[in-house]
Design a protein around this motif. Structure first.
Motif, PDB file in Angstrom:
ATOM      1  N   TYR A   1       0.834  -1.203   0.000  1.00 10.15           N
ATOM      2  CA  TYR A   1       0.000   0.000   0.000  1.00 10.15           C
ATOM      3  C   TYR A   1       0.863   1.246   0.000  1.00 10.15           C
ATOM      4  O   TYR A   1       2.027   1.229   0.343  1.00 10.15           O
TER       5      TYR A   1
ATOM      6  N   ILE B   1      -0.074   5.752   0.437  1.00  8.67           N
ATOM      7  CA  ILE B   1      -1.077   6.799   0.590  1.00  8.67           C
ATOM      8  C   ILE B   1      -0.615   7.970  -0.262  1.00  8.67           C
ATOM      9  O   ILE B   1       0.470   8.511  -0.046  1.00  8.67           O
TER      10      ILE B   1
ATOM     11  N   LEU C   1      -5.866   5.974  -0.030  1.00  3.81           N
ATOM     12  CA  LEU C   1      -5.146   4.752   0.292  1.00  3.81           C
ATOM     13  C   LEU C   1      -5.207   3.839  -0.919  1.00  3.81           C
ATOM     14  O   LEU C   1      -6.293   3.454  -1.353  1.00  3.81           O
TER      15      LEU C   1
ATOM     16  N   ALA D   1      -2.678  -0.758   6.963  1.00  2.00           N
ATOM     17  CA  ALA D   1      -2.648   0.546   6.298  1.00  2.00           C
ATOM     18  C   ALA D   1      -3.603   1.528   6.963  1.00  2.00           C
ATOM     19  O   ALA D   1      -3.283   2.718   7.100  1.00  2.00           O
ATOM     20  N   LEU D   2      -4.763   1.053   7.382  1.00  3.32           N
ATOM     21  CA  LEU D   2      -5.731   1.935   8.033  1.00  3.32           C
ATOM     22  C   LEU D   2      -5.230   2.438   9.381  1.00  3.32           C
ATOM     23  O   LEU D   2      -5.728   3.444   9.890  1.00  3.32           O
TER      24      LEU D   2
ATOM     25  N   ASP E   1      -2.026   3.284   9.796  1.00  5.83           N
ATOM     26  CA  ASP E   1      -0.913   4.174   9.475  1.00  5.83           C
ATOM     27  C   ASP E   1      -1.316   5.602   9.867  1.00  5.83           C
ATOM     28  O   ASP E   1      -2.389   6.067   9.469  1.00  5.83           O
TER      29      ASP E   1
ATOM     30  N   CYS F   1      -2.733   7.935   7.251  1.00  5.55           N
ATOM     31  CA  CYS F   1      -3.974   7.550   6.570  1.00  5.55           C
ATOM     32  C   CYS F   1      -5.088   8.522   6.955  1.00  5.55           C
ATOM     33  O   CYS F   1      -5.319   8.757   8.142  1.00  5.55           O
TER      34      CYS F   1
ATOM     35  N   CYS G   1     -11.160   7.310   5.131  1.00  9.91           N
ATOM     36  CA  CYS G   1     -10.127   6.926   4.178  1.00  9.91           C
ATOM     37  C   CYS G   1     -10.735   6.367   2.892  1.00  9.91           C
ATOM     38  O   CYS G   1     -11.317   5.286   2.909  1.00  9.91           O
TER      39      CYS G   1
END
Length: 125
Positions: A5, A7, A12, A32-33, A35, A38, A42
């Motif tokens: 991933y 951003i 994302l 990733a969520l 991070d 983020c 998102c």
């Protein structure tokens, strides 16, 4: 790694290359969520242009449930960018299931059109 991933410009972007498991995808998405960079909410873009994976109907349902469970911080719009016709069809199937769960899911052939659609999402407030 088959799923990664980044951003970019408040979106994302999950890149899925060749073969990957649904669990791999969901693990990377969940990470990733979390991070700090983020955005919240998102917008998610799933890049399937180099993927050779195919999903069963059961996997599509599992993915729909998993994406719905990630709201928030996952936004109300998600997009996929595809190259292959069968990915487009699977994306439309996922779109129908996500619509029942309150998520708009667009399927596109061009990255720029998908990004513009995600950015045009109504303000959730």
């Amino acid at each position: 790694m088959p799923v990664s991933y980044r951003i970019e410009d408040g979106i994302l972007r999950l890149v899925n290359e060749e073969l990957y498991s649904l669990d791999e995808f969901l693990t990377v998405l969940s990470g990733a969520l979390k991070d700090p960079s983020c955005p919240d909410p998102c917008p998610l873009m799933i890049d399937l242009r180099t993927s050779t994976e195919s999903r069963t109907q059961d996997e599509i349902l599992k993915l729909a449930d998993a994406l719905a469970a990630l709201r928030p911080p996952l936004g109300a719009r998600c997009a996929a960018v595809v190259k292959r016709t069968h990915h487009y069809g699977l994306g439309r199937m996922l779109s129908a299931h996500l619509a029942l769960r309150g998520i708009d899911y667009g399927v596109f052939h061009e990255f720029e059109k998908a990004a513009a659609w995600l950015r045009a999402a109504p303000d959730p407030t």
